[in-house]
Design a protein around this motif. Structure first.
Motif, PDB file in Angstrom:
ATOM      1  N   ALA A   1      35.964 -19.314  25.852  1.00 20.42           N
ATOM      2  CA  ALA A   1      35.775 -20.455  24.942  1.00 20.42           C
ATOM      3  C   ALA A   1      34.791 -21.466  25.510  1.00 20.42           C
ATOM      4  N   SER A   2      34.767 -21.610  26.827  1.00 23.34           N
ATOM      5  CA  SER A   2      33.888 -22.617  27.435  1.00 23.34           C
ATOM      6  C   SER A   2      32.544 -22.053  27.895  1.00 23.34           C
ATOM      7  N   SER A   3      32.374 -20.745  27.820  1.00 27.64           N
ATOM      8  CA  SER A   3      31.132 -20.121  28.289  1.00 27.64           C
ATOM      9  C   SER A   3      30.019 -20.243  27.249  1.00 27.64           C
TER      10      SER A   3
ATOM     11  N   ASP B   1      25.700 -13.836  37.177  1.00 21.13           N
ATOM     12  CA  ASP B   1      26.809 -12.996  37.614  1.00 21.13           C
ATOM     13  C   ASP B   1      28.009 -13.903  37.888  1.00 21.13           C
ATOM     14  N   LYS B   2      29.021 -13.792  37.060  1.00 20.16           N
ATOM     15  CA  LYS B   2      30.240 -14.583  37.229  1.00 20.16           C
ATOM     16  C   LYS B   2      31.388 -13.713  37.745  1.00 20.16           C
ATOM     17  N   GLY B   3      31.027 -12.582  38.350  1.00 20.22           N
ATOM     18  CA  GLY B   3      32.043 -11.668  38.858  1.00 20.22           C
ATOM     19  C   GLY B   3      32.883 -12.303  39.949  1.00 20.22           C
ATOM     20  N   ILE B   4      34.142 -11.929  39.987  1.00 23.00           N
ATOM     21  CA  ILE B   4      35.071 -12.437  40.992  1.00 23.00           C
ATOM     22  C   ILE B   4      35.578 -11.250  41.792  1.00 23.00           C
ATOM     23  N   SER B   5      35.169 -11.171  43.023  1.00 22.26           N
ATOM     24  CA  SER B   5      35.528 -10.049  43.873  1.00 22.26           C
ATOM     25  C   SER B   5      37.044  -9.958  44.056  1.00 22.26           C
TER      26      SER B   5
ATOM     27  N   ILE C   1      28.539 -10.744  27.149  1.00 26.55           N
ATOM     28  CA  ILE C   1      29.482 -10.679  28.261  1.00 26.55           C
ATOM     29  C   ILE C   1      29.595  -9.229  28.718  1.00 26.55           C
ATOM     30  N   GLY C   2      29.392  -9.020  30.002  1.00 21.87           N
ATOM     31  CA  GLY C   2      29.617  -7.702  30.584  1.00 21.87           C
ATOM     32  C   GLY C   2      30.951  -7.699  31.302  1.00 21.87           C
ATOM     33  N   ILE C   3      31.756  -6.705  31.035  1.00 21.97           N
ATOM     34  CA  ILE C   3      33.054  -6.583  31.702  1.00 21.97           C
ATOM     35  C   ILE C   3      32.961  -5.426  32.675  1.00 21.97           C
ATOM     36  N   ASN C   4      33.067  -5.769  33.949  1.00 14.73           N
ATOM     37  CA  ASN C   4      32.987  -4.787  35.020  1.00 14.73           C
ATOM     38  C   ASN C   4      34.197  -4.988  35.919  1.00 14.73           C
TER      39      ASN C   4
ATOM     40  N   SER D   1      42.193 -15.145  42.108  1.00 17.41           N
ATOM     41  CA  SER D   1      40.945 -15.877  42.306  1.00 17.41           C
ATOM     42  C   SER D   1      40.259 -16.299  41.008  1.00 17.41           C
ATOM     43  N   ALA D   2      40.827 -15.956  39.865  1.00 12.79           N
ATOM     44  CA  ALA D   2      40.281 -16.430  38.589  1.00 12.79           C
ATOM     45  C   ALA D   2      40.660 -17.903  38.438  1.00 12.79           C
TER      46      ALA D   2
END
Length: 147
Positions: free
Chosen positions: A50-52, A23-27, A57-60, A40-41
Motif C-alpha cells: 500500500a505504501s510502495s 532491490d527491496k529484498g530481505i535476506s 513487484i518481483g517476488i523472489n 526482518s520484515a
C-alpha cells in the motif's frame, strides 16, 4: 549468482532511464514472515504494498522456505498466492522469480518449490524469471561456483 538476463538489467535496458529498479529484498525471510511482517520484515506485506510507489513487484522468495519442515507444498502455495493477491490488490504488476539452486541437503526442497512457483506462474498468467532452471541448465558445473 544471477542469469545474464537478470530482472533489473532487463528492465533497465528495455525502458532506460524511465525505470528505476530498487532491490527491496530481505535476506533470510520466508513467505509467512513476509506476509505478516515478522522477523526482518519491517511491516506486513499489505502495508508494504500500500505504501510502495512501485508499479512492478518481483517476488523472489523460497530459499528459506525450502528448509522449513513445517511448510508443506500447500503452505508454500497458499502464501505465494497470498503475496501475489496483496500486490495485485494494491495495483502492482507482479512477476515471480524462482530461487537459485542450492547445494546443501538443508535446502533439499528447493527444486520442488521452484516447481510450485512455475505452476503458479502458469495458472495465474504471470511472468517468470526462472533463475533455478537457467543456472541448472546453463551452467553444467554450477555446484562448483558455490562457496
Amino acid at each position: 549468482m544471477q542469469s545474464p538476463s537478470n530482472v533489473p538489467a532487463v528492465l533497465q535496458s528495455k525502458y532506460g532511464s524511465n525505470v528505476v529498479v530498487v532491490d527491496k529484498g530481505i535476506s533470510g525471510l520466508n513467505m509467512p514472515e513476509a506476509a505478516i511482517g515478522a522477523a526482518s520484515a519491517t511491516m506486513p506485506f499489505t502495508q508494504a504494498m500500500a505504501s510502495s510507489p512501485a508499479h512492478i513487484i518481483g517476488i523472489n522468495l523460497a530459499v528459506h522456505d525450502a528448509n522449513q519442515a513445517w511448510e508443506s507444498d500447500y503452505v508454500v502455495t497458499y502464501y505465494l498466492n497470498q503475496l501475489i493477491d496483496v500486490a495485485q490488490a494494491a495495483g502492482k504488476s507482479v512477476f515471480l522469480e524462482t530461487p537459485n539452486p542450492v547445494n546443501t541437503p538443508l535446502y533439499d526442497r528447493i527444486s520442488q518449490i521452484a516447481y510450485i512457483i512455475r505452476t503458479t506462474v502458469q495458472s495465474r498468467s504471470l511472468t517468470l524469471a526462472d533463475h533455478h532452471l537457467w543456472i541448472q541448465t546453463g551452467l553444467p558445473n554450477w555446484q562448483d561456483s558455490l562457496e
